[in-house]
Motif scaffolding. Structure first.
Motif, PDB file in Angstrom:
ATOM      1  N   LEU A 207       0.823  -1.217   0.000  1.00  0.00           N
ATOM      2  CA  LEU A 207       0.000   0.000   0.000  1.00  0.00           C
ATOM      3  C   LEU A 207       0.852   1.259   0.000  1.00  0.00           C
ATOM      4  O   LEU A 207       0.532   2.237  -0.684  1.00  0.00           O
ATOM      5  N   GLN A 210       2.041   1.330  -3.592  1.00  0.00           N
ATOM      6  CA  GLN A 210       1.045   0.996  -4.608  1.00  0.00           C
ATOM      7  C   GLN A 210       1.652   0.101  -5.688  1.00  0.00           C
ATOM      8  O   GLN A 210       1.624   0.388  -6.873  1.00  0.00           O
ATOM      9  N   ASP A 235      -2.298  -6.809  -3.450  1.00  0.00           N
ATOM     10  CA  ASP A 235      -2.440  -5.833  -4.531  1.00  0.00           C
ATOM     11  C   ASP A 235      -2.009  -4.440  -4.072  1.00  0.00           C
ATOM     12  O   ASP A 235      -1.706  -4.235  -2.888  1.00  0.00           O
ATOM     13  N   PRO A 236      -1.944  -3.459  -4.975  1.00  0.00           N
ATOM     14  CA  PRO A 236      -1.453  -2.135  -4.602  1.00  0.00           C
ATOM     15  C   PRO A 236      -2.322  -1.387  -3.601  1.00  0.00           C
ATOM     16  O   PRO A 236      -1.891  -0.347  -3.076  1.00  0.00           O
ATOM     17  N   GLY A 237      -3.505  -1.903  -3.313  1.00  0.00           N
ATOM     18  CA  GLY A 237      -4.349  -1.308  -2.287  1.00  0.00           C
ATOM     19  C   GLY A 237      -4.163  -1.947  -0.927  1.00  0.00           C
ATOM     20  O   GLY A 237      -4.847  -1.582   0.033  1.00  0.00           O
ATOM     21  N   ASN A 239      -4.654  -5.170  -0.329  1.00  0.00           N
ATOM     22  CA  ASN A 239      -5.598  -6.277  -0.194  1.00  0.00           C
ATOM     23  C   ASN A 239      -4.897  -7.606  -0.495  1.00  0.00           C
ATOM     24  O   ASN A 239      -4.216  -7.737  -1.521  1.00  0.00           O
ATOM     25  N   THR A 260      -4.632  -2.110 -13.135  1.00  0.00           N
ATOM     26  CA  THR A 260      -4.717  -1.745 -11.718  1.00  0.00           C
ATOM     27  C   THR A 260      -3.972  -0.448 -11.451  1.00  0.00           C
ATOM     28  O   THR A 260      -4.477   0.441 -10.742  1.00  0.00           O
ATOM     29  N   ALA A 263      -5.982   2.561 -12.878  1.00  0.00           N
ATOM     30  CA  ALA A 263      -7.161   2.916 -12.093  1.00  0.00           C
ATOM     31  C   ALA A 263      -6.781   3.515 -10.747  1.00  0.00           C
ATOM     32  O   ALA A 263      -7.330   4.542 -10.329  1.00  0.00           O
ATOM     33  N   MET A 264      -5.821   2.898 -10.049  1.00  0.00           N
ATOM     34  CA  MET A 264      -5.485   3.350  -8.706  1.00  0.00           C
ATOM     35  C   MET A 264      -4.730   4.670  -8.717  1.00  0.00           C
ATOM     36  O   MET A 264      -4.999   5.575  -7.930  1.00  0.00           O
ATOM     37  N   ARG A 265      -3.772   4.786  -9.623  1.00  0.00           N
ATOM     38  CA  ARG A 265      -2.907   5.954  -9.611  1.00  0.00           C
ATOM     39  C   ARG A 265      -3.531   7.168 -10.290  1.00  0.00           C
ATOM     40  O   ARG A 265      -2.945   8.248 -10.290  1.00  0.00           O
ATOM     41  N   PHE A 269      -1.962   9.006  -5.750  1.00  0.00           N
ATOM     42  CA  PHE A 269      -0.756   8.328  -6.219  1.00  0.00           C
ATOM     43  C   PHE A 269       0.371   8.723  -5.265  1.00  0.00           C
ATOM     44  O   PHE A 269       0.890   9.841  -5.309  1.00  0.00           O
TER      45      PHE A 269
END
Length: 298
Positions: A207, A210, A235-237, A239, A260, A263-265, A269
């Motif tokens: 996390l 990320q 995962d980068p979150g 999880n 991934t 979407a996340m970054r 970020f």
């Protein structure tokens, strides 16, 4: 999409048994279409039999030290022959060019090539009596993405993972021989305080940076050490996508690295939103990482 596998298993001084275990997990992984498989620290030849003031030392014992192996030696060649087109990270005791110095090391390879290797930087509880320390981190381009390697205690130092993330690592493989606490060990090892720390570091480092985090670990026992397993993919979150918990086994997860990250970054970020201008002594390291990243991508 990339399918990642992480192994929890027991490895000792019996090299033939180690190779049989490696072959077994490679076969399992192949059946599940794994592209990148991570074995534990010291999977070839086993880890030390104890730590602390009574740790294994080159000067005081020869019976319990792991066999020292060269990167171009027959043991690594045997692993390469077994894995074929699968990309694998695996731990071993590396013999230095001087024929005497030993390193706690990991190598990233497939049947055709060695992508890179790493020598453990952070050493816990007297490990320096048996191994010399490495002096840097590498990131390696592979068909499944840009991969960084860490070993065990490295995960307790956020700077190590951050250096690799700043260098463009998409996946960080953390290979361990992480035991339960030596004192006041919990009856259920899943509740042990060292198990808790192992799992917390894995989710936090993923996390923080990320990135996809792949943690392998030894399981069972060797010498005075009882290992806590808990191989996992995070995962980068932060999880946990798959885990072996305490058991020996193979954790597998299919991930979309590019999707991934995109979407996340697009929102928060962490690497972009850092403030090196207020980090004081860390700024020099930040500049070094930027220069290193430019060289790595040249």
């Amino acid at each position: 999409m990339v399918t990642i596998g992480s192994v929890a298993a027991n490895f000792t001084r019996d090299l033939e048994q180690n190779f049989a275990t490696i072959a077994e997990f490679v076969a399992q992984a192949r059946k599940r279409d794994v592209d990148f498989l991570v074995f534990p620290e010291a999977a070839i030849g086993g880890y030390l039999s104890s730590l602390g003031n009574h740790g294994d030392t080159v000067k005081t014992t020869t019976r319990s030290l792991p066999p020292a192996i060269r990167l171009d030696g027959p043991e690594i060649a045997r692993v390469r022959a077994a894995v074929g087109d699968m990309i694998v990270a695996i731990g071993f005791c590396e013999l230095g060019q001087d024929g005497e110095t030993r390193y706690n090391a990991a190598v990233l390879l497939d049947g055709e090539r060695i992508y890179g290797s790493y020598r453990k930087v952070h050493q816990p509880l007297g490990e320096n009596m048996s191994y010399s320390a490495g002096d840097g981190y590498g990131i390696f381009d592979t068909p499944v993405g840009r991969i960084g390697l860490q070993i065990c205690y490295d995960k307790a130092f956020p700077e190590a993972a951050r250096m690799m993330a700043l260098g463009g690592a998409e996946i960080i493989a953390s290979l361990s021989a992480w035991p339960a606490a030596r004192t006041a060990t919990a009856e259920n090892l899943q509740d042990d305080r060292w198990t808790y720390r192992f799992n917390l570091f894995d989710t936090a480092r993923a996390l923080d940076n990320q990135v996809f985090w792949v943690a392998s670990n030894q399981s069972g026992a060797f010498g005075s050490l009882r290992y806590v397993g808990n191989a996992k993919i995070v995962d980068p979150g932060g999880n946990v996508l798959a885990t072996t918990a305490l058991d020996s086994g193979l954790a597998v997860a299919e991930v979309d690295v590019e999707g991934t990250f995109r979407a996340m970054r697009a929102g928060m970020f962490h690497l972009r939103d850092r403030r090196p201008d207020v980090y004081g002594p860390l700024v020099a390291a930040d500049h070094a990482a930027a220069a290193w990243r430019e060289i790595a991508h040249a």
